[in-house]
Design a protein around this motif. Sequence first.
Motif, short mmCIF file in Angstrom:
data_model
loop_
_atom_site.label_atom_id
_atom_site.label_comp_id
_atom_site.label_asym_id
_atom_site.label_seq_id
_atom_site.Cartn_x
_atom_site.Cartn_y
_atom_site.Cartn_z
N ASN A 1 -1.50 -3.63 -6.03
CA ASN A 1 -1.08 -2.75 -5.14
C ASN A 1 -2.06 -1.60 -5.19
O ASN A 1 -2.37 -0.91 -5.88
N GLN A 2 -2.16 -0.99 -3.78
CA GLN A 2 -3.12 0.16 -3.70
C GLN A 2 -2.33 1.30 -3.48
O GLN A 2 -1.21 1.19 -2.76
N VAL A 3 -2.26 2.29 -4.31
CA VAL A 3 -1.56 3.60 -4.45
C VAL A 3 -2.77 4.77 -4.09
O VAL A 3 -3.73 4.77 -4.58
N VAL A 4 -2.22 5.46 -3.24
CA VAL A 4 -2.63 6.65 -2.80
C VAL A 4 -1.84 7.83 -3.00
O VAL A 4 -0.92 8.08 -2.38
N VAL A 5 -2.39 8.73 -3.76
CA VAL A 5 -1.86 10.08 -3.90
C VAL A 5 -2.40 11.08 -3.17
O VAL A 5 -3.52 11.56 -3.30
N THR B 1 -4.89 7.90 -7.88
CA THR B 1 -5.16 7.00 -6.65
C THR B 1 -6.06 5.80 -6.90
O THR B 1 -7.22 6.05 -7.55
N ALA B 2 -5.57 4.38 -6.86
CA ALA B 2 -6.31 3.43 -7.51
C ALA B 2 -5.53 2.23 -6.93
O ALA B 2 -4.31 2.23 -6.30
N ALA C 1 0.82 -0.97 0.03
CA ALA C 1 0.06 -0.03 -0.05
C ALA C 1 0.97 1.12 0.06
O ALA C 1 1.74 1.38 0.89
N LEU C 2 1.03 1.81 -1.03
CA LEU C 2 1.83 3.14 -1.22
C LEU C 2 1.25 4.25 -1.19
O LEU C 2 0.12 4.47 -1.88
N TYR D 1 -3.18 -3.07 -14.98
CA TYR D 1 -4.69 -2.63 -15.00
C TYR D 1 -4.57 -1.89 -13.77
O TYR D 1 -4.06 -1.89 -12.82
N ARG D 2 -5.64 -0.82 -13.98
CA ARG D 2 -5.98 0.12 -12.80
C ARG D 2 -7.61 -0.19 -12.49
O ARG D 2 -8.10 -0.44 -13.34
#
Lengths: 112, 115
Positions: free
Chosen positions: A106-110, A84-85, A10-11, A35-36
């Motif tokens: 992978n969960q990415v939060v910007v 974010t996705a 989780a980034l 894919y997102r």
Amino acid sequence: SQQGEEDPQALSIQEGENATMNCSYKTSINNLQWYRQNSGRGLVHLILIRSNEREKHSGRLRVTLDTSKKSSSLLITASRAADTASYFCATARGGGNNRLAFGKGNQVVVIP
Amino acid sequence: DGGITQSPKYLFRKEGQNVTLSCEQNLNHDAMYWYRQDPGQGLRLIYYSQIVNDFQKGDIAEGYSVSREKKESFPLTVTSAQKNPTAFYLCASSTTGTAAYNEQFFGPGTRLTVL
């Protein structure tokens, strides 16, 4: 069956920073796809890299593939809040079978 | 979600009931797929079909059934034999070919909850 497997991360990053995520797989492949998925939605195809390619770019996306290490990385440059996705890699063995094996994502939060 | 529709968006089922999830595509794709997504487990393939009137089991087909009578449609039935059906279900389609460099196009998903 083959599986793509991302490093389970989780980034969380600041807007403007780069985001890198990795994927490893176990068997030989025909191609690898990223894919997102936005929360609660379907997946959207981002980029496909063939087994004979080492690097591919699409806008702010850069994908690498190392078949000797059976691994791939996805780099998102100059991230935006809209990035974010969750990001999934998927591997295809080819041979007329269009099945894909997906990793866990992978969960990415910007952060704006 | 381009060209693939799934309905309903949310579905509630009582234990012991069969339910059917709809998936329709207007992309003229030969291949269609059903996936199940659980938290932290990514996507798992339930069934897939590469041509009308033919389909194959995926990795977790037990408790599910499908039909492919029309190119555009690939409905999934979750039967009472599926012991833990609560999940997010995704339908996808793609072109086919020996090259198999085929991205999959996904629908918006159906969230099934068993009460």
